[in-house]
Design a protein around this motif. Sequence first.
Motif, PDB file in Angstrom:
ATOM      1  N   TYR A 328       0.834  -1.201   0.000  1.00  0.00           N
ATOM      2  CA  TYR A 328       0.000   0.000   0.000  1.00  0.00           C
ATOM      3  C   TYR A 328       0.872   1.256   0.000  1.00  0.00           C
ATOM      4  CZ  TYR A 328      -3.794  -3.100   1.582  1.00  0.00           C
ATOM      5  OH  TYR A 328      -4.730  -4.100   1.696  1.00  0.00           O
ATOM      6  N   SER A 329       0.379   2.295  -0.636  1.00  0.00           N
ATOM      7  CA  SER A 329       0.995   3.609  -0.499  1.00  0.00           C
ATOM      8  C   SER A 329       0.563   4.170   0.854  1.00  0.00           C
ATOM      9  CB  SER A 329       0.529   4.541  -1.614  1.00  0.00           C
ATOM     10  OG  SER A 329      -0.862   4.824  -1.462  1.00  0.00           O
ATOM     11  N   THR A 330       1.234   5.222   1.294  1.00  0.00           N
ATOM     12  CA  THR A 330       0.866   5.832   2.580  1.00  0.00           C
ATOM     13  C   THR A 330      -0.580   6.298   2.563  1.00  0.00           C
ATOM     14  OG1 THR A 330       3.123   6.560   3.032  1.00  0.00           O
ATOM     15  CG2 THR A 330       1.359   7.730   4.168  1.00  0.00           C
ATOM     16  N   GLY A 331      -0.971   6.998   1.508  1.00  0.00           N
ATOM     17  CA  GLY A 331      -2.335   7.517   1.421  1.00  0.00           C
ATOM     18  C   GLY A 331      -3.379   6.418   1.428  1.00  0.00           C
ATOM     19  N   ASP A 332      -3.161   5.395   0.635  1.00  0.00           N
ATOM     20  CA  ASP A 332      -4.129   4.296   0.567  1.00  0.00           C
ATOM     21  C   ASP A 332      -4.253   3.580   1.906  1.00  0.00           C
ATOM     22  OD1 ASP A 332      -4.627   4.851  -2.073  1.00  0.00           O
ATOM     23  OD2 ASP A 332      -3.289   3.282  -2.868  1.00  0.00           O
ATOM     24  N   ALA A 333      -3.114   3.361   2.584  1.00  0.00           N
ATOM     25  CA  ALA A 333      -3.134   2.652   3.859  1.00  0.00           C
ATOM     26  C   ALA A 333      -3.872   3.453   4.922  1.00  0.00           C
ATOM     27  CB  ALA A 333      -1.707   2.353   4.319  1.00  0.00           C
ATOM     28  N   VAL A 334      -3.622   4.752   4.961  1.00  0.00           N
ATOM     29  CA  VAL A 334      -4.246   5.605   5.973  1.00  0.00           C
ATOM     30  C   VAL A 334      -5.755   5.668   5.777  1.00  0.00           C
ATOM     31  CG1 VAL A 334      -4.447   8.003   6.724  1.00  0.00           C
ATOM     32  CG2 VAL A 334      -2.191   6.982   6.433  1.00  0.00           C
ATOM     33  N   VAL A 335      -6.184   5.868   4.564  1.00  0.00           N
ATOM     34  CA  VAL A 335      -7.623   5.947   4.286  1.00  0.00           C
ATOM     35  C   VAL A 335      -8.299   4.605   4.589  1.00  0.00           C
ATOM     36  CG1 VAL A 335      -9.346   6.256   2.461  1.00  0.00           C
ATOM     37  CG2 VAL A 335      -7.375   7.797   2.593  1.00  0.00           C
ATOM     38  N   ALA A 336      -7.648   3.512   4.172  1.00  0.00           N
ATOM     39  CA  ALA A 336      -8.219   2.188   4.431  1.00  0.00           C
ATOM     40  C   ALA A 336      -8.314   1.910   5.934  1.00  0.00           C
ATOM     41  CB  ALA A 336      -7.376   1.118   3.754  1.00  0.00           C
ATOM     42  N   ALA A 337      -7.316   2.383   6.693  1.00  0.00           N
ATOM     43  CA  ALA A 337      -7.310   2.161   8.140  1.00  0.00           C
ATOM     44  C   ALA A 337      -8.490   2.854   8.809  1.00  0.00           C
ATOM     45  CB  ALA A 337      -5.998   2.661   8.735  1.00  0.00           C
ATOM     46  N   ILE A 338      -8.801   4.073   8.390  1.00  0.00           N
ATOM     47  CA  ILE A 338      -9.933   4.794   8.980  1.00  0.00           C
ATOM     48  C   ILE A 338     -11.248   4.179   8.507  1.00  0.00           C
ATOM     49  CG2 ILE A 338     -11.089   7.032   9.156  1.00  0.00           C
ATOM     50  CD1 ILE A 338      -8.416   6.752  10.697  1.00  0.00           C
ATOM     51  N   GLU A 339     -11.303   3.810   7.260  1.00  0.00           N
ATOM     52  CA  GLU A 339     -12.513   3.130   6.761  1.00  0.00           C
ATOM     53  C   GLU A 339     -12.768   1.838   7.521  1.00  0.00           C
ATOM     54  OE1 GLU A 339     -13.255   4.071   2.090  1.00  0.00           O
ATOM     55  OE2 GLU A 339     -11.450   2.885   2.537  1.00  0.00           O
ATOM     56  N   ALA A 340     -11.703   1.167   7.897  1.00  0.00           N
ATOM     57  CA  ALA A 340     -11.849  -0.109   8.604  1.00  0.00           C
ATOM     58  C   ALA A 340     -12.388   0.081  10.013  1.00  0.00           C
ATOM     59  CB  ALA A 340     -10.501  -0.822   8.659  1.00  0.00           C
ATOM     60  N   GLY A 341     -12.142   1.266  10.598  1.00  0.00           N
ATOM     61  CA  GLY A 341     -12.661   1.522  11.947  1.00  0.00           C
ATOM     62  C   GLY A 341     -11.607   1.952  12.950  1.00  0.00           C
ATOM     63  N   ASN A 342     -10.344   2.109  12.532  1.00  0.00           N
ATOM     64  CA  ASN A 342      -9.311   2.605  13.442  1.00  0.00           C
ATOM     65  C   ASN A 342      -9.548   4.073  13.770  1.00  0.00           C
ATOM     66  OD1 ASN A 342      -7.103   0.380  13.611  1.00  0.00           O
ATOM     67  ND2 ASN A 342      -7.555   0.523  11.416  1.00  0.00           N
ATOM     68  N   ASP A 343      -9.039   4.496  14.915  1.00  0.00           N
ATOM     69  CA  ASP A 343      -9.158   5.895  15.330  1.00  0.00           C
ATOM     70  C   ASP A 343      -7.839   6.644  15.210  1.00  0.00           C
ATOM     71  OD1 ASP A 343     -11.919   5.656  16.262  1.00  0.00           O
ATOM     72  OD2 ASP A 343     -11.058   4.395  17.844  1.00  0.00           O
ATOM     73  N   ILE A 344      -6.731   5.940  15.433  1.00  0.00           N
ATOM     74  CA  ILE A 344      -5.416   6.584  15.414  1.00  0.00           C
ATOM     75  C   ILE A 344      -4.527   5.861  14.410  1.00  0.00           C
ATOM     76  CG2 ILE A 344      -3.338   7.109  16.752  1.00  0.00           C
ATOM     77  CD1 ILE A 344      -5.062   7.333  19.232  1.00  0.00           C
ATOM     78  N   ILE A 345      -3.855   6.643  13.589  1.00  0.00           N
ATOM     79  CA  ILE A 345      -2.917   6.116  12.605  1.00  0.00           C
ATOM     80  C   ILE A 345      -1.512   6.236  13.190  1.00  0.00           C
ATOM     81  CG2 ILE A 345      -2.003   6.341  10.273  1.00  0.00           C
ATOM     82  CD1 ILE A 345      -4.968   5.544  10.436  1.00  0.00           C
ATOM     83  N   LEU A 346      -0.897   5.102  13.494  1.00  0.00           N
ATOM     84  CA  LEU A 346       0.407   5.115  14.128  1.00  0.00           C
ATOM     85  C   LEU A 346       1.526   5.081  13.089  1.00  0.00           C
ATOM     86  CD1 LEU A 346       1.999   4.965  16.824  1.00  0.00           C
ATOM     87  CD2 LEU A 346       1.925   2.468  16.597  1.00  0.00           C
ATOM     88  N   MET A 347       2.381   6.068  13.171  1.00  0.00           N
ATOM     89  CA  MET A 347       3.622   6.109  12.398  1.00  0.00           C
ATOM     90  C   MET A 347       3.431   5.885  10.894  1.00  0.00           C
ATOM     91  SD  MET A 347       5.954   3.965  15.118  1.00  0.00           S
ATOM     92  CE  MET A 347       7.377   3.885  14.033  1.00  0.00           C
ATOM     93  N   PRO A 348       2.642   6.726  10.246  1.00  0.00           N
ATOM     94  CA  PRO A 348       2.601   6.641   8.788  1.00  0.00           C
ATOM     95  C   PRO A 348       3.964   7.032   8.223  1.00  0.00           C
ATOM     96  CG  PRO A 348       1.514   8.641   9.530  1.00  0.00           C
ATOM     97  CD  PRO A 348       1.836   7.855  10.764  1.00  0.00           C
ATOM     98  N   LYS A 349       4.267   6.543   7.053  1.00  0.00           N
ATOM     99  CA  LYS A 349       5.587   6.811   6.473  1.00  0.00           C
ATOM    100  C   LYS A 349       5.800   8.300   6.283  1.00  0.00           C
ATOM    101  CE  LYS A 349       8.626   4.793   2.979  1.00  0.00           C
ATOM    102  NZ  LYS A 349       8.686   3.842   1.829  1.00  0.00           N
ATOM    103  N   ASP A 350       4.749   9.037   5.943  1.00  0.00           N
ATOM    104  CA  ASP A 350       4.830  10.479   5.746  1.00  0.00           C
ATOM    105  C   ASP A 350       3.583  11.094   6.365  1.00  0.00           C
ATOM    106  OD1 ASP A 350       4.476  13.118   4.650  1.00  0.00           O
ATOM    107  OD2 ASP A 350       5.955  12.622   3.123  1.00  0.00           O
ATOM    108  N   ALA A 351       3.759  11.831   7.473  1.00  0.00           N
ATOM    109  CA  ALA A 351       2.612  12.372   8.211  1.00  0.00           C
ATOM    110  C   ALA A 351       1.816  13.368   7.369  1.00  0.00           C
ATOM    111  CB  ALA A 351       3.099  13.035   9.497  1.00  0.00           C
ATOM    112  N   LEU A 352       2.497  14.223   6.629  1.00  0.00           N
ATOM    113  CA  LEU A 352       1.794  15.216   5.797  1.00  0.00           C
ATOM    114  C   LEU A 352       0.991  14.538   4.698  1.00  0.00           C
ATOM    115  CD1 LEU A 352       4.513  18.014   5.484  1.00  0.00           C
ATOM    116  CD2 LEU A 352       2.428  18.042   6.873  1.00  0.00           C
ATOM    117  N   GLU A 353       1.598  13.519   4.107  1.00  0.00           N
ATOM    118  CA  GLU A 353       0.884  12.777   3.063  1.00  0.00           C
ATOM    119  C   GLU A 353      -0.335  12.080   3.651  1.00  0.00           C
ATOM    120  OE1 GLU A 353       1.708   9.127  -0.127  1.00  0.00           O
ATOM    121  OE2 GLU A 353       3.414  10.142   0.844  1.00  0.00           O
ATOM    122  N   ALA A 354      -0.218  11.611   4.870  1.00  0.00           N
ATOM    123  CA  ALA A 354      -1.341  10.941   5.533  1.00  0.00           C
ATOM    124  C   ALA A 354      -2.484  11.920   5.773  1.00  0.00           C
ATOM    125  CB  ALA A 354      -0.866  10.342   6.854  1.00  0.00           C
ATOM    126  N   ILE A 355      -2.155  13.117   6.247  1.00  0.00           N
ATOM    127  CA  ILE A 355      -3.190  14.129   6.500  1.00  0.00           C
ATOM    128  C   ILE A 355      -3.870  14.528   5.197  1.00  0.00           C
ATOM    129  CG2 ILE A 355      -3.608  16.477   7.341  1.00  0.00           C
ATOM    130  CD1 ILE A 355      -1.163  16.066   9.221  1.00  0.00           C
TER     131      ILE A 355
END
Length: 949
Positions: A328-355
Motif C-alpha cells: 500500500y501507499s501511505t495515502g491508501d493505507a491511511v484511508v483504508a485504516a480509517i474506513e476499517a474503523g481505526n481511530d489513530i494512525i500510528l507512524m505513517p511513512k509520511d505524516a503530511l501525506e497521511a493528513i
Amino acid sequence: MKIKNLIWQIFILPFAIGVVGLTPTQIDSIENIYSLQLKYPSVFPLTENDKTWIENKINELSIREKCAQLIMPAVYRDDLNPYSNGFDDIISLVRDEKIGGLILFQGGMEEQINFTAQMQQFSDIPLLISSDFERGLGTRIDEALEFPHAMALGSTHNPNFAYEVGRITAFESRQIGVHQIFAPVADINYNPMNPIINLRSFSEDKIEVTNFVKAFIKGAQETRSITTVKHFPGHGNTTIDSHYDLPRIEGSKDYLLNNELYPFIESIKHGIQSIMTGHLEVPSLEPVKGIPSSLSKSIITHLLKNELKFDGLIITDALIMDAITKFYSTGDAVVAAIEAGNDIILMPKDALEAIDALKKAVNSGRITLERLDESVRKILAAKRWLKIENENIVDPQSTKYLTSDNPNVTIAKKIAEESITLLKNDDGLIPVKPNEYKNIFCITITDKNGGYRTEYFNSKLEKRIGRMSSFLFTGKTKRTEYTKVLAEVDSADLIIIPSFIDVKTYKGPVNLSAEQIDFIAGVLKKETPTVLISLRNPYLIYLFPEAKTYLNSFSSSYFSQDEMIRALLGEIDIKGKMPITIPESELVYGSGIELLKVNTTKISYSLNDNFRSEKIYEQVENAINERLFPGAVVLAMKDGKIFYHEVFGKNGFGKNNNSIQKDDVFSIGKLTSLYTTVCALKLMDGRKFSADDKLSYYFDSITDSKKKNILIKNLVLHNSGFSPKLSHFKPYWKKDNLIFNILQEDLEYKTGYQNIYSSLNLVLLQEIIEKVSNEKLGRYFEINFRKPLSIFKSGYSYVRQDSAEIYYNPSPHVLISAKPQDDIIKNILNSDIEGTSGFDGFYTNAFELAVFVQMLLQRGYYDENQILNASTIENWIEDFHKTGILNSTKRKFELIDLGGCFLNINFDKNYSIIVLTNAEIKNPSNKSFVDFSKKLLQVFNEELSQEIL
C-alpha cells in the motif's frame, strides 16, 4: 429522540441564549449533545463539561485539523535534539498541522521530559503522548527501570508481578508526560517459530496470558493512564514478522474466538481502553485475500466494535512496517485504516501525506464527516479524561526516583529471580562451585553484533568468580575463530555458554548460524562439564537436546542476567516453570527443576550458633583473670555463618564498670591497615591507579633513584624497603613535613627483598588514596564501603549513633603500647582537616568487622553488591601468599594488634576468627597478647568439628 428535542427547544435553548449568553458555536455544541445521538466511549467516564469541551473543539477544528488529530508520528532519539531537523519537523507537525499525538522511541530521561513539555506548549489541543513501555520505561528510556520480558513473568506463574509492572509503568509514565502505554502484549505464543512475539508473550497458554494481561491492566488502572492490548486479533501463531512481510493466521472464526481472541475479549470485559490492531492476514475473519486485519472493516468494525462491543480507542500498528508498505501507499493505507474503523494512525511513512490523503477522502465523500468526527470525538474524550492540561510532569533535574534511586528495583529483581528456570541438571552441576575449577571458559554467543548488554554477563561473572577465559561470538565471527576456540576449550575444566539468540523469519525456532551450531555441538561432545544458558530465545535447547545442563531466564534484562549468575552459584532458590513447550522434547509447559539455594552472600547466624567450648571459655577467662584485658568479644564464622559470638568481662577492671556487649565498638589499632589496603584495592579496581605505578609519579620530592622504583604494591605488601620508624623525627611536624621526611629516609633493605611491616608504607598509601580519589580517607571509606555494606558503626572517625560504648583510651598506654613514634604520627595525621590515620585508629564492632571480612572471603561481593572485583582480591591474596608477609602463607591472613585485637582469615576454608578486647586500657600483668591470640586460635582449631571446618 422527539422528547429530547422538545426539551431542548422549550427549556434549554431559551436559557442558553437569554441567561447564560453563550456564543452561537457553543450553542451548536450543546445542541449536538441534546439533539444528536452522540456516542462517547464508555471506557472514558466524562462529565457534561467534558462533553461540551469536546464538541466545542470539534466545531472549532477544520476538516484538515480533524484529520491531523488522527495522526501519531514517531519521535526518535535524534529528534529530541532542539538543534536537529527532526525537532523542527515535529514542531511543525504539532504547531502548524495540529497532529493529535506522538509516540516516543529511545532517548534519555531528561531529553524526553523536556521534549514532551515543549511540544505540549506548541499544541493548541493537548497531545496524546505514547510509548512502547512493554517492560517499563526502560524499554525506551536509557536510565529508566527495565523489567524482565513478559515471558519471564510468565515463568513465575504469578500474575501479581504483571499487576506490579502495570502499576509502576503507568505511574512512571504519567510522571514524565506519557499518557498511553502500548502494552500489554495479549498474543499467545503458540508457535515456537514466531519471529516477533516470542519473549514478548506471557505464555503459550491462553488462560495464563489472559490472567497476566488482566493483572497488568488492573495495575495500570490505579493511575489515570491508557493501556493498549496488542496485536488484535492475535499475532502469536505465525512464522513471519510483520515488520518484514504480511503474516497469515489460520483457524476458523470459532477457533480464533476461543483461542487467539480470548485474551482480547477478556480484556474488553475488564475495561481495557485501547486496542492495537496487527498487520495480519486472517482468512476466516476477512474473506478478501491480502487485506491485513489493521485495514479490515470486517475485523475492526464488524468484529471488534460491533460483535465484541469495544468502544474504546483503536490504533493501528505502525504503518511503516513492510506488511503495509509492500502493498500500500501511505495515502491508501491511511484511508483504508480509517474506513476499517481505526481511530489513530500510528507512524505513517509520511505524516503530511497521511493528513492530505484523509482530507481528500473526506472531501470526496469516501470517508464521511460523521465517521471522521467519531474518531476525533474518541481521541478528545481520551485526552479530556486524562486531564492532560492539569498534569504535573516531574522536574527533569529531579528524576532519581525514576532512575538510579528507583524503589521499584526490588520488584524487577524479584521477577528476574523467580523466573530463572532449570530444565536440565543431569550431572548435578548446578550450583556451580567456582573454587573447584582452575580453568573456567565463558563463551557468549549472539546472533547480533554484540554490545554492552551481551558483554554484561561475562563481565559480571568474571567480577564475581575471578579469572576466567572470556569470549564473545557474534553474527560476524568467522569460522576460523570458532575452530580456534574449540581447540582451546580442551584445557577448560568448566565451560559456560550464555546465549543471546532471537528467532528470525524462515530460520526455525532458533536463529543460529551453521558455525554457531557446529561450535556448540562440538563443545557438548567433549567430556568437559558445560552449562548452556539462554538469556533470550527459550527454544535454544531444541537444537541441542544432548546438553546435560540447561537454564532459561526468558529475558536479557540486566536483572535477569544478575539473577542467572546468582542461580548458577546457588545463591537463590530456582523455582521457575516453563510457560511454553519445547518442540519434540519432554520439556513441556510447567517443566522445571526446583533447587534450594545453598549459599548466602549476606552474613547470618548459623543454626549451630549454640557451639560452646569450655577450652575457649577458659582461655579467655584466664586472660581476664591474669588482667591481660578486662573484657573481650570473640566471633567465629564459616561460609558466611556466624557459629560463635560470645562476650567476656567488662570495659574496665573497676567494680563499677559495665559488662561488654556484642555490638560494642572498639578501636582496632593495627587492624586499621586492612581497611586502608582495601581502599587502595578499590581504586585499583576502578583503574584510578595501578599496583605497578611508581611512587615517584605521586611524589615529586623523590630524588633517590632507588626510591623512584618503589611501586604502590610494595607499600601494600610492606616490602618497599622503608624502616618501621623514622630515623629523624619532630613531633611538631605537619602532615606535609611528615611525608616529605619519610621520602627522604634511606631504605633499610632493597625493595622487594624483605617483608617488614611499617606504618610509613601506610602513611604514603593513604596520601596516594586521598590524592587520586580527591577524598579524605575516612570519607572515601564511607562512600565506597560503609554505606554499601551497611556497616554504620565502622569508620576512621567514629560518630556515635546509639548507646554503644566505645572502648578506647587516647592517653598514653601503660605497659603494652604501639611505638611512641607511631602514636605521634597518628596525631599528626589526625590534626589535618578531616584527617585520620591509615594505620591506626579505625573503629568497628565484631559483627561489622565480620561483614567486611566476609566481603573479602566472597571475593569482593556482599549482599548482591559487587564491592570489589574478584580478580583484584585474588591478586592481592596471591601477592601476600608469595611474600609471606603478615603470616599470610597458605592463603591465610593474620593481623595482631598489641593493643588487643586479633584477626585470622582463611581464604581456602572461608573461615575467620575475630577477637576484640580493650587490653590497652590496662595490662598490669604485661602478658603477651600475641601469645594469647596464638593459643586461642589453636584451641579453636582443635575444638571445631570437621562439620564446621
